[in-house]
Design a protein around this motif. Structure first.
Motif, PDB file in Angstrom:
ATOM      1  N   ASN A 146      29.105  18.575 -31.766  1.00  0.00           N
ATOM      2  CA  ASN A 146      29.871  18.044 -30.838  1.00  0.00           C
ATOM      3  C   ASN A 146      29.038  17.367 -29.798  1.00  0.00           C
ATOM      4  OD1 ASN A 146      32.273  18.026 -29.073  1.00  0.00           O
ATOM      5  ND2 ASN A 146      31.610  20.379 -28.541  1.00  0.00           N
ATOM      6  N   ARG A 147      28.737  16.251 -30.110  1.00  0.00           N
ATOM      7  CA  ARG A 147      27.777  15.422 -29.167  1.00  0.00           C
ATOM      8  C   ARG A 147      28.197  15.006 -28.022  1.00  0.00           C
ATOM      9  NH1 ARG A 147      22.803  12.665 -29.891  1.00  0.00           N
ATOM     10  NH2 ARG A 147      22.588  10.779 -28.428  1.00  0.00           N
ATOM     11  N   SER A 148      27.714  15.124 -26.948  1.00  0.00           N
ATOM     12  CA  SER A 148      28.307  14.602 -25.670  1.00  0.00           C
ATOM     13  C   SER A 148      27.957  13.007 -25.526  1.00  0.00           C
ATOM     14  CB  SER A 148      27.630  15.015 -24.519  1.00  0.00           C
ATOM     15  OG  SER A 148      28.047  14.772 -22.970  1.00  0.00           O
ATOM     16  N   ASP A 149      29.138  12.286 -25.071  1.00  0.00           N
ATOM     17  CA  ASP A 149      28.978  10.911 -24.669  1.00  0.00           C
ATOM     18  C   ASP A 149      27.922  10.604 -23.857  1.00  0.00           C
ATOM     19  OD1 ASP A 149      31.328  10.782 -26.354  1.00  0.00           O
ATOM     20  OD2 ASP A 149      32.453  10.763 -24.703  1.00  0.00           O
ATOM     21  N   ILE A 188      23.828  15.200 -20.897  1.00  0.00           N
ATOM     22  CA  ILE A 188      23.755  16.539 -20.044  1.00  0.00           C
ATOM     23  C   ILE A 188      22.434  16.979 -19.793  1.00  0.00           C
ATOM     24  CG2 ILE A 188      24.588  18.751 -19.890  1.00  0.00           C
ATOM     25  CD1 ILE A 188      26.743  17.715 -22.074  1.00  0.00           C
ATOM     26  N   TYR A 205      22.957  17.175 -29.402  1.00  0.00           N
ATOM     27  CA  TYR A 205      24.057  17.333 -28.878  1.00  0.00           C
ATOM     28  C   TYR A 205      24.084  16.369 -27.497  1.00  0.00           C
ATOM     29  CZ  TYR A 205      25.141  21.408 -31.542  1.00  0.00           C
ATOM     30  OH  TYR A 205      25.364  22.396 -32.516  1.00  0.00           O
ATOM     31  N   VAL A 219      28.768  21.137 -24.133  1.00  0.00           N
ATOM     32  CA  VAL A 219      29.447  19.656 -24.259  1.00  0.00           C
ATOM     33  C   VAL A 219      31.151  19.557 -24.012  1.00  0.00           C
ATOM     34  CG1 VAL A 219      29.896  17.965 -25.986  1.00  0.00           C
ATOM     35  CG2 VAL A 219      27.636  19.183 -25.744  1.00  0.00           C
ATOM     36  N   ASP A 220      31.910  20.744 -24.394  1.00  0.00           N
ATOM     37  CA  ASP A 220      33.219  20.738 -24.045  1.00  0.00           C
ATOM     38  C   ASP A 220      33.579  20.633 -22.734  1.00  0.00           C
ATOM     39  OD1 ASP A 220      34.245  20.574 -26.718  1.00  0.00           O
ATOM     40  OD2 ASP A 220      34.590  22.721 -26.787  1.00  0.00           O
ATOM     41  N   GLU A 273      31.553  19.373 -20.292  1.00  0.00           N
ATOM     42  CA  GLU A 273      31.182  18.211 -19.644  1.00  0.00           C
ATOM     43  C   GLU A 273      32.365  17.180 -20.041  1.00  0.00           C
ATOM     44  OE1 GLU A 273      28.220  18.592 -17.031  1.00  0.00           O
ATOM     45  OE2 GLU A 273      29.111  16.833 -17.577  1.00  0.00           O
ATOM     46  N   ASN A 274      32.822  17.308 -21.200  1.00  0.00           N
ATOM     47  CA  ASN A 274      33.788  16.351 -21.556  1.00  0.00           C
ATOM     48  C   ASN A 274      35.137  16.592 -21.066  1.00  0.00           C
ATOM     49  OD1 ASN A 274      32.332  15.212 -23.474  1.00  0.00           O
ATOM     50  ND2 ASN A 274      32.702  16.043 -25.133  1.00  0.00           N
ATOM     51  N   LYS A 315      35.206  15.252 -17.139  1.00  0.00           N
ATOM     52  CA  LYS A 315      35.133  13.982 -16.937  1.00  0.00           C
ATOM     53  C   LYS A 315      36.315  12.997 -16.130  1.00  0.00           C
ATOM     54  CE  LYS A 315      33.091  12.555 -20.733  1.00  0.00           C
ATOM     55  NZ  LYS A 315      32.603  11.974 -22.007  1.00  0.00           N
TER      56      LYS A 315
END
Ligand SMILES: [Zn+2]
Length: 190
Positions: free
Chosen positions: A4-7, A10, A51, A183-184, A186-187, A190
């Motif tokens: 689940n890689r962050s765009d 972070i 990630y 990651v979830d 931070e996504n 946004k």
């Protein structure tokens, strides 16, 4: 398992609780909390890059940064999140079990910290860990100017829970689920 890689990159300060002269709690078999905390944070650090999470550790060895130094690490790195790692003890409770995720009850970041806690909890559910979400007064979390959670990764005298930390596979799964929860979070913001 797909990562689940962050765009967006972070910056996460990862705080292994206690250290050095401050042992934390000691299990009946002599294992020290400070060492378990470090084991978890080292594994998380090792896995984080995939990630798109850059980890800054408050300690990498058996030393004791003060609580204020830990706060300063968050501020100096303009961290997006702070995750502090601990292991629980019984506090008089017999057969203590389960995970807790703490959020500071008064901090300016309380709302976002609760969102972060829930995002991590949702990922831990995937491995049948149902953390209790608890608000309490915690200096490092309150003073870090970033969303901040403290995770108690099971009870030191609970054999099943310590087996997770002692199994390379399960420890990795635990660490990946925490990272994926960050990651979830931070996504979602946004
Ligand atoms: Zn602790």
């Amino acid at each position: 398992m797909a990562i689940n890689r962050s765009d967006k990159k972070i910056i996460m300060v990862l705080d292994a609780g206690h250290g050095g002269k401050d042992i934390g709690i000691t299990g009946t078999n002599g294992i020290k909390e400070k060492d378990l905390n470090l084991k978890i944070t080292h594994k998380m650090s090792e896995l984080a890059k995939a990630y798109n999470i850059e980890v800054v550790q408050t300690r990498k060895g058996d030393d004791y940064p003060t609580l204020d130094q830990r706060v300063q690490t968050v501020k100096a790195n303009a961290a997006n999140v702070l995750v502090s790692i601990h292991v629980n003890d019984e506090h008089g409770v017999v057969n203590g079990n389960g995970y807790e995720i703490y959020v500071d009850r008064t901090g300016a970041q309380k709302t976002q910290s609760n969102v972060l806690a829930s995002a991590i909890a949702s990922k831990l559910h995937l491995m049948n860990i149902q953390p209790r979400l608890v608000e309490k007064g915690l200096f490092v979390l309150r003073n870090a100017n970033a969303p901040a959670v403290l995770i108690e990764c099971g009870y030191i005298n609970n054999a099943n829970e310590m087996a997770v930390l002692n199994s390379d596979t399960q420890l990795e799964q635990l660490c990946r689920n925490i990272l994926s929860g960050v990651v979830d979070y931070e996504n979602g913001t946004k």
